[in-house]
Design an enzyme around this catalytic site. Sequence first.
Site, PDB file in Angstrom:
ATOM      1  N   HIS A  99     -17.870 -21.752   2.849  1.00  0.00           N
ATOM      2  CA  HIS A  99     -19.264 -21.689   2.403  1.00  0.00           C
ATOM      3  C   HIS A  99     -20.126 -21.545   3.664  1.00  0.00           C
ATOM      4  CE1 HIS A  99     -23.102 -23.263   0.874  1.00  0.00           C
ATOM      5  NE2 HIS A  99     -22.632 -23.128  -0.350  1.00  0.00           N
ATOM      6  N   CYS A 121     -22.737 -18.066  -1.533  1.00  0.00           N
ATOM      7  CA  CYS A 121     -22.819 -18.540  -0.141  1.00  0.00           C
ATOM      8  C   CYS A 121     -21.477 -18.445   0.564  1.00  0.00           C
ATOM      9  CB  CYS A 121     -23.371 -19.960  -0.053  1.00  0.00           C
ATOM     10  SG  CYS A 121     -25.023 -20.119  -0.706  1.00  0.00           S
TER      11      CYS A 121
END
Lengths: 427, 148
Positions: A143, A384
């Site tokens: 992420h 993300c």
Amino acid sequence: MTAVQAPSGLDLAAIRGDFPILSRTVREGRPLVYLDSGATSQRPRQVLDAERTFLETHNAAVHRGAHQLAEEATDDYEAARAKIALLVGAEPEELVFTKNATEGINLVAYAFSNASIRTGLSADSERFALGPGDEIVVTELEHHANLVPWQELCRRTEATLRWYGITDDGRIDLDSLELSERTRVVAFAHQSNVTAAIAPVAELVRRAREVGALVVLDACQSVPHMPVNLTELGVDFAAFSGHKMLGPSGVGVLYGRTELLDAMPPFITGGSMIEMVRMEGSTYAPPPQRFEAGVPMTSQAVGLGAAVDYLSAIGMDRVFAHEQELARVALDTLGQVEGVRIVGPSDLTDRGGAVAFVVDGVHAHDVGQVLDDRGVAVRVGHHCAWPLHRRFGIAATVRASFHVYTTVEEVAQLADGVRAAQKFFGV
Amino acid sequence: MQLEQMYQEIILDHYRQPHGAGLRDPYDAETHHINPTCGDEVTLRVKLDGDSVQDVSYESLGCSISQASTSVLTDLVVGKSVEEAFRILESFQEMAQSRGKVPGDEDVIGDGIAFAGVSKYPARVKCALLGWMAFKDAVVRVKEEETS
């Protein structure tokens, strides 16, 4: 939604009754099917009540003031810390309250950064100092929260960022990188927020130990969904967010082994993190207070404590079993739809509950819009984790993610929605 | 079903058979715009002829809304003066950002009014504007180069 079928043995009707938002409708009266818990989970009444009760009866600034409310508020705040510590197998003083996991990871990165400046710090902090030639290792599936802070740390210290690649089924490719004697940090996600692959923590910790590197675990998608004992895992740091584990937003936790937190310079400085302040300079409180400058979030911490109570009462092993069952249903039903490709492991081995996929000929945004029209809330985009998507040559995926309140019937609606999207867009 | 309101037939037609797609030479400026929330991207080239838009060519990776809206853009602005193209752009943008309050002026934005439904979905407004903002940026760059 009245479905209660739960092969995992959970009383889903009762659980769902605790989450007021799950009974609402969306988009012209359709029952909400919330399959976006990986982004943020919903909160049970017990969490909302705990926050309200705290604010109505004990609210005060914690760790300052000597009046009764200040004592009660501090007790509640610290009790929450102790509950969370018990959940993750840590000591309370090893947990720092942060705004969220992103801040927790930044806290560690900035501690390294501050130690690297090497002026006016204790000799202990030298072990965190980085310079040219040092290496920080991450993975391609991270992420952005566990990637960008390390990129920035490398920029500031002239250390080098290296990374493990990803296998075709969305796992960390252990053969893609050799750590070196200059590797100082190995940071990786316990469970990918896209592919749901669970990392081989023991092996990565072993490799890091071999070269004397510290291990930072992004536990955002593990602590909310499975039993996690950070001490047994042997990691040095770990970060997770309250809002992904049925708790409030605005509160997260950074775990750090006592010995390391003791030696680490602070990140955010100011009130309540000090030991003594003079005009010429200051000394700092022991952890965790050293890392909790300013008046911290309080009702949120108390709410997170209540969320931990809620999850503990169910049992994290049962939460995990339930989510694995949901993943099995998602993989089975989506697997029967022609043109659907799963991004991530196609079986349940070392795999959590999120299921990401692409639909040939229909962009993820468009699939998401059709699902939304049917009341099904999923995440679309790169979640993300842009480098991971680039690795698979795709711009975006649809991700369905679950929590303890998600039903098999809800998950089964995914495949129907995907078929509707294919029909609508004529593929 | 609200879907049909959003995905008007015109949008689906443009999505399936986009107009003006592909990158072409010659061009005066090229821009690359991305939608950071979803990763959609467009590379867009503009060729001006004096004060008129001679060609707009593009390559894009994105959802039906962003693809169709860039296709509509080329229909609307190619052959127009820069001033007229910007008037169309402003009108389209006003509608797209109106949360469904501005229906759009068909005399100005033609097929662009098909995107009125999209404006009710805040998360998709950026999709509808991706190609348009890349176009605006490209024209501004050409003009800046002319004056410098």
